[in-house]
Design a protein around this motif. Structure first.
Motif, short mmCIF file in Angstrom:
data_model
loop_
_atom_site.label_atom_id
_atom_site.label_comp_id
_atom_site.label_asym_id
_atom_site.label_seq_id
_atom_site.Cartn_x
_atom_site.Cartn_y
_atom_site.Cartn_z
N ASP A 113 0.86 -1.19 0.00
CA ASP A 113 0.00 0.00 0.00
C ASP A 113 0.89 1.24 0.00
N VAL A 114 0.41 2.29 -0.62
CA VAL A 114 1.13 3.56 -0.57
C VAL A 114 0.24 4.59 0.12
N PRO A 115 0.76 5.57 0.80
CA PRO A 115 2.18 5.81 0.95
C PRO A 115 2.75 4.94 2.09
N ALA A 116 3.73 4.14 1.78
CA ALA A 116 4.45 3.37 2.79
C ALA A 116 5.69 4.16 3.18
N ASP A 117 6.12 3.99 4.39
CA ASP A 117 7.32 4.67 4.87
C ASP A 117 8.06 3.71 5.78
N GLY A 118 9.37 3.68 5.64
CA GLY A 118 10.14 2.75 6.45
C GLY A 118 11.58 3.17 6.61
N HIS A 119 12.27 2.39 7.42
CA HIS A 119 13.69 2.59 7.67
C HIS A 119 14.42 1.28 7.47
N LEU A 120 15.66 1.37 7.05
CA LEU A 120 16.59 0.26 7.11
C LEU A 120 17.42 0.52 8.35
N ILE A 121 17.44 -0.42 9.28
CA ILE A 121 18.05 -0.22 10.60
C ILE A 121 19.33 -1.04 10.73
N PHE A 122 20.37 -0.42 11.31
CA PHE A 122 21.58 -1.10 11.75
C PHE A 122 21.70 -0.82 13.23
N SER A 123 21.76 -1.87 14.05
CA SER A 123 21.94 -1.65 15.49
C SER A 123 22.94 -2.66 16.04
N ALA A 124 23.59 -2.25 17.11
CA ALA A 124 24.46 -3.14 17.89
C ALA A 124 23.88 -3.15 19.29
N ASP A 125 23.51 -4.33 19.77
CA ASP A 125 22.80 -4.44 21.04
C ASP A 125 23.61 -5.20 22.08
N ALA A 126 23.42 -4.78 23.33
CA ALA A 126 23.94 -5.48 24.50
C ALA A 126 22.71 -5.89 25.29
N THR A 128 19.10 -6.18 25.89
CA THR A 128 17.93 -5.48 25.34
C THR A 128 18.21 -4.00 25.09
N THR A 129 19.45 -3.57 25.23
CA THR A 129 19.81 -2.17 25.06
C THR A 129 20.64 -1.97 23.79
N SER A 130 20.26 -1.00 22.98
CA SER A 130 21.05 -0.65 21.80
C SER A 130 22.19 0.25 22.22
N VAL A 131 23.42 -0.16 21.89
CA VAL A 131 24.59 0.68 22.19
C VAL A 131 24.97 1.51 20.96
N TYR A 132 24.48 1.11 19.79
CA TYR A 132 24.71 1.86 18.56
C TYR A 132 23.50 1.63 17.67
N TRP A 133 22.97 2.71 17.07
CA TRP A 133 21.75 2.59 16.26
C TRP A 133 21.80 3.64 15.16
N LYS A 134 21.66 3.21 13.92
CA LYS A 134 21.58 4.13 12.77
C LYS A 134 20.49 3.63 11.84
N HIS A 135 19.91 4.57 11.08
CA HIS A 135 18.88 4.18 10.12
C HIS A 135 19.06 4.93 8.81
N LYS A 136 18.50 4.35 7.76
CA LYS A 136 18.45 4.98 6.44
C LYS A 136 16.98 5.05 6.04
N GLU A 137 16.56 6.20 5.56
CA GLU A 137 15.18 6.39 5.11
C GLU A 137 14.89 5.55 3.87
N LEU A 138 13.71 4.95 3.82
CA LEU A 138 13.31 4.15 2.67
C LEU A 138 12.18 4.78 1.85
N ALA A 139 11.71 5.96 2.25
CA ALA A 139 10.56 6.58 1.56
C ALA A 139 10.81 6.71 0.06
N GLY A 140 12.02 7.04 -0.35
CA GLY A 140 12.34 7.19 -1.76
C GLY A 140 12.22 5.90 -2.56
#
Length: 191
Positions: A113-126, A128-140
């Motif tokens: 369905d459109v408009p869909a919106d999302g992220h591509l996520i990279f995380s490093a977890d210890a 249940t806690t994320s110690v590093y988290w970055k995302h890239k937009e997927l809307a395009g």
């Protein structure tokens, strides 16, 4: 195993010339070890990939769907009842013994369905806690309904962002609960 047939063969191994050659061997070995240790210590890239075809039966998850996938008949559904896809998930030390500096992700996504919106996520977890988290937009990548779109994104990772015991996770997240299909997921790590 061959045996010496006569004493002249033994004499050959004990000649002055052969003894000179063996006396230089430690110098040669030392030189080779020094040369090998002075070369750049390049670490090969680590590639992990799945097309979800072989996951059927192994990945017991309601998010697996059978239909018109990008490269086959199985793909992942995310969005309406679970906002995130199954993650690539592995301890950093099992990916590489050296710090990870880059993760290149390629996957194919298709909005139901459109408009869909999302992220591509990279995380490093210890735990249940994320110690590093970055995302890239997927809307395009989610503009047209029904077509598969290739996503190619690179995560540059600063030194010291996480340790070898942290769990690396990479996944697709639907931000607005619209259905996004995910297929042919690959991650290439380098140091």
């Amino acid at each position: 195993m061959s045996r010496l047939r006569n004493t002249s063969e033994v004499a050959y191994f004990c000649t002055e010339e052969s003894m000179k050659m063996f006396s230089r061997t430690p110098v040669f070995v030392f030189f080779m070890l020094f040369w090998a240790c002075s070369q750049p210590n390049e670490v090969p890239e680590m590639l992990f990939q799945t097309d979800f075809e072989s996951e059927a039966g192994w990945l017991t998850d309601d998010r697996m769907e059978k239909g018109d996938g990008h490269s086959g008949s199985w793909y992942i559904r995310t969005g309406d009842f679970v906002p995130y896809s199954p993650a690539f998930q592995l301890k950093a030390a099992l990916i590489s013994q050296r710090p990870i500096r880059k993760a290149e992700v390629v996957c194919w996504i298709r909005p139901k369905d459109v408009p869909a919106d999302g992220h591509l996520i990279f995380s490093a977890d210890a735990g249940t806690t994320s110690v590093y988290w970055k995302h890239k937009e997927l809307a395009g990548y989610l503009k047209e309904r029904g077509g598969w779109n290739e996503v190619t994104e690179t995560f540059e990772i600063p030194d010291g962002s996480f340790g070898p015991d942290n769990i690396i996770k990479i996944y697709v997240l639907s931000k607005n609960n619209k259905v996004i299909h995910v297929d042919d997921f690959s991650v290439r790590f380098s140091n």
